[in-house]
Design a protein around this motif. Sequence first.
Motif, mmCIF file in Angstrom:
data_model
loop_
_atom_site.group_PDB
_atom_site.id
_atom_site.type_symbol
_atom_site.label_atom_id
_atom_site.label_comp_id
_atom_site.label_asym_id
_atom_site.label_seq_id
_atom_site.Cartn_x
_atom_site.Cartn_y
_atom_site.Cartn_z
ATOM 1 N N MET A 60 25.295 30.151 48.603
ATOM 2 C CA MET A 60 25.805 29.593 47.359
ATOM 3 C C MET A 60 25.665 30.606 46.219
ATOM 4 O O MET A 60 26.573 30.760 45.405
ATOM 5 C CB MET A 60 25.042 28.309 47.015
ATOM 6 N N PHE A 61 24.554 31.333 46.156
ATOM 7 C CA PHE A 61 24.373 32.354 45.131
ATOM 8 C C PHE A 61 25.404 33.472 45.292
ATOM 9 O O PHE A 61 25.979 33.939 44.307
ATOM 10 C CB PHE A 61 22.959 32.935 45.178
ATOM 11 N N ALA A 62 25.664 33.898 46.530
ATOM 12 C CA ALA A 62 26.650 34.964 46.770
ATOM 13 C C ALA A 62 28.043 34.530 46.327
ATOM 14 O O ALA A 62 28.770 35.290 45.684
ATOM 15 C CB ALA A 62 26.648 35.359 48.246
ATOM 16 N N ILE A 63 28.413 33.318 46.643
ATOM 17 C CA ILE A 63 29.722 32.805 46.226
ATOM 18 C C ILE A 63 29.800 32.726 44.707
ATOM 19 O O ILE A 63 30.791 33.131 44.101
ATOM 20 C CB ILE A 63 29.993 31.435 46.879
ATOM 21 N N PHE A 64 28.746 32.213 44.091
ATOM 22 C CA PHE A 64 28.692 32.123 42.640
ATOM 23 C C PHE A 64 28.833 33.503 42.008
ATOM 24 O O PHE A 64 29.574 33.685 41.039
ATOM 25 C CB PHE A 64 27.368 31.467 42.231
ATOM 26 N N TYR A 65 28.151 34.499 42.566
ATOM 27 C CA TYR A 65 28.214 35.862 42.035
ATOM 28 C C TYR A 65 29.628 36.421 42.115
ATOM 29 O O TYR A 65 30.158 36.947 41.140
ATOM 30 C CB TYR A 65 27.236 36.763 42.788
ATOM 31 N N PHE A 66 30.258 36.325 43.281
ATOM 32 C CA PHE A 66 31.572 36.938 43.462
ATOM 33 C C PHE A 66 32.703 36.175 42.787
ATOM 34 O O PHE A 66 33.742 36.758 42.474
ATOM 35 C CB PHE A 66 31.879 37.135 44.951
ATOM 36 N N LEU A 67 32.533 34.894 42.529
ATOM 37 C CA LEU A 67 33.593 34.126 41.881
ATOM 38 C C LEU A 67 33.443 34.030 40.368
ATOM 39 O O LEU A 67 34.445 33.873 39.672
ATOM 40 C CB LEU A 67 33.660 32.706 42.468
ATOM 41 N N LEU A 68 32.229 34.132 39.848
ATOM 42 C CA LEU A 68 32.019 33.959 38.416
ATOM 43 C C LEU A 68 31.420 35.163 37.710
ATOM 44 O O LEU A 68 31.951 35.638 36.711
ATOM 45 C CB LEU A 68 31.133 32.727 38.166
ATOM 46 N N ILE A 69 30.303 35.654 38.194
ATOM 47 C CA ILE A 69 29.571 36.694 37.472
ATOM 48 C C ILE A 69 30.299 38.035 37.503
ATOM 49 O O ILE A 69 30.515 38.660 36.464
ATOM 50 C CB ILE A 69 28.138 36.833 38.026
ATOM 51 N N ARG A 70 30.681 38.489 38.669
ATOM 52 C CA ARG A 70 31.299 39.810 38.789
ATOM 53 C C ARG A 70 32.637 39.914 38.039
ATOM 54 O O ARG A 70 32.853 40.891 37.319
ATOM 55 C CB ARG A 70 31.477 40.167 40.259
ATOM 56 N N PRO A 71 33.548 38.933 38.147
ATOM 57 C CA PRO A 71 34.796 39.033 37.368
ATOM 58 C C PRO A 71 34.546 39.053 35.856
ATOM 59 O O PRO A 71 35.227 39.777 35.129
ATOM 60 C CB PRO A 71 35.575 37.785 37.778
ATOM 61 N N GLN A 72 33.556 38.297 35.379
ATOM 62 C CA GLN A 72 33.243 38.301 33.954
ATOM 63 C C GLN A 72 32.721 39.666 33.519
ATOM 64 O O GLN A 72 33.067 40.158 32.454
ATOM 65 C CB GLN A 72 32.217 37.209 33.626
ATOM 66 N N GLN A 73 31.903 40.307 34.341
ATOM 67 C CA GLN A 73 31.395 41.640 34.015
ATOM 68 C C GLN A 73 32.539 42.651 33.957
ATOM 69 O O GLN A 73 32.559 43.524 33.090
ATOM 70 C CB GLN A 73 30.363 42.075 35.040
ATOM 71 N N LYS A 74 33.504 42.533 34.875
ATOM 72 C CA LYS A 74 34.652 43.441 34.867
ATOM 73 C C LYS A 74 35.487 43.257 33.604
ATOM 74 O O LYS A 74 35.925 44.228 32.984
ATOM 75 C CB LYS A 74 35.532 43.209 36.100
ATOM 76 N N ARG A 75 35.730 41.999 33.209
ATOM 77 C CA ARG A 75 36.496 41.729 31.990
ATOM 78 C C ARG A 75 35.774 42.276 30.769
ATOM 79 O O ARG A 75 36.395 42.890 29.894
ATOM 80 C CB ARG A 75 36.733 40.229 31.822
ATOM 81 N N GLN A 76 34.462 42.077 30.694
ATOM 82 C CA GLN A 76 33.685 42.560 29.561
ATOM 83 C C GLN A 76 33.724 44.086 29.471
ATOM 84 O O GLN A 76 33.854 44.644 28.386
ATOM 85 C CB GLN A 76 32.237 42.069 29.662
ATOM 86 N N LYS A 77 33.644 44.757 30.597
ATOM 87 C CA LYS A 77 33.706 46.223 30.609
ATOM 88 C C LYS A 77 35.079 46.701 30.133
ATOM 89 O O LYS A 77 35.175 47.660 29.362
ATOM 90 C CB LYS A 77 33.423 46.745 32.015
ATOM 91 N N LYS A 78 36.133 46.027 30.560
ATOM 92 C CA LYS A 78 37.492 46.397 30.157
ATOM 93 C C LYS A 78 37.678 46.225 28.647
ATOM 94 O O LYS A 78 38.277 47.077 27.984
ATOM 95 C CB LYS A 78 38.487 45.531 30.928
ATOM 96 N N VAL A 79 37.136 45.143 28.079
ATOM 97 C CA VAL A 79 37.230 44.900 26.638
ATOM 98 C C VAL A 79 36.451 45.965 25.872
ATOM 99 O O VAL A 79 36.924 46.487 24.858
ATOM 100 C CB VAL A 79 36.727 43.480 26.293
ATOM 101 N N GLN A 80 35.267 46.323 26.345
ATOM 102 C CA GLN A 80 34.471 47.359 25.685
ATOM 103 C C GLN A 80 35.199 48.706 25.698
ATOM 104 O O GLN A 80 35.181 49.437 24.709
ATOM 105 C CB GLN A 80 33.103 47.488 26.338
ATOM 106 N N GLU A 81 35.850 49.031 26.813
ATOM 107 C CA GLU A 81 36.610 50.279 26.896
ATOM 108 C C GLU A 81 37.787 50.258 25.925
ATOM 109 O O GLU A 81 38.086 51.261 25.286
ATOM 110 C CB GLU A 81 37.102 50.503 28.324
ATOM 111 N N MET A 82 38.452 49.109 25.804
ATOM 112 C CA MET A 82 39.581 48.986 24.877
ATOM 113 C C MET A 82 39.098 49.163 23.443
ATOM 114 O O MET A 82 39.712 49.891 22.664
ATOM 115 C CB MET A 82 40.264 47.623 25.061
ATOM 116 N N HIS A 83 37.973 48.529 23.081
ATOM 117 C CA HIS A 83 37.443 48.670 21.728
ATOM 118 C C HIS A 83 37.037 50.110 21.443
ATOM 119 O O HIS A 83 37.225 50.598 20.334
ATOM 120 C CB HIS A 83 36.248 47.746 21.518
ATOM 121 N N ALA A 84 36.497 50.806 22.413
ATOM 122 C CA ALA A 84 36.067 52.197 22.226
ATOM 123 C C ALA A 84 37.251 53.137 22.074
ATOM 124 O O ALA A 84 37.130 54.188 21.446
ATOM 125 C CB ALA A 84 35.189 52.631 23.392
ATOM 126 N N SER A 85 38.411 52.780 22.631
ATOM 127 C CA SER A 85 39.558 53.686 22.595
ATOM 128 C C SER A 85 40.563 53.358 21.490
ATOM 129 O O SER A 85 41.641 53.951 21.455
ATOM 130 C CB SER A 85 40.270 53.666 23.954
#
Length: 87
Positions: free
Chosen positions: A13-38
């Motif tokens: 259940m933790f693995a599913i939660f990580y791959f469906l919720l946590i990891r995609p949110q981290q990717k989106r946050q990183k993309k937004v930070q890169e956009m703000h920096a550029s």
Amino acid sequence: MDLFGALIPLLLMFAIFYFLLIRPQQKRQKKVQEMHASLQKGDKIITIGGLHGTIDAIDDNRVVVNVDGAQKLTFDRQAIREVINPD
């Protein structure tokens, strides 16, 4: 063996939660930070409030947005939702 059998569903259940919720949110946050920096002067942007404009000036925390060539508004850098690519 009962303890191991009880941990498997919890770990699964933790693995599913990580791959469906946590990891995609981290990717989106990183993309937004890169956009703000550029961000650069002259970029066409949309703010989180839906305002369309062009960056007139920029510093570490604030962005001055030129709207319709007549109004200049100051926003926090984090208020920029996206950069519009002219195609």
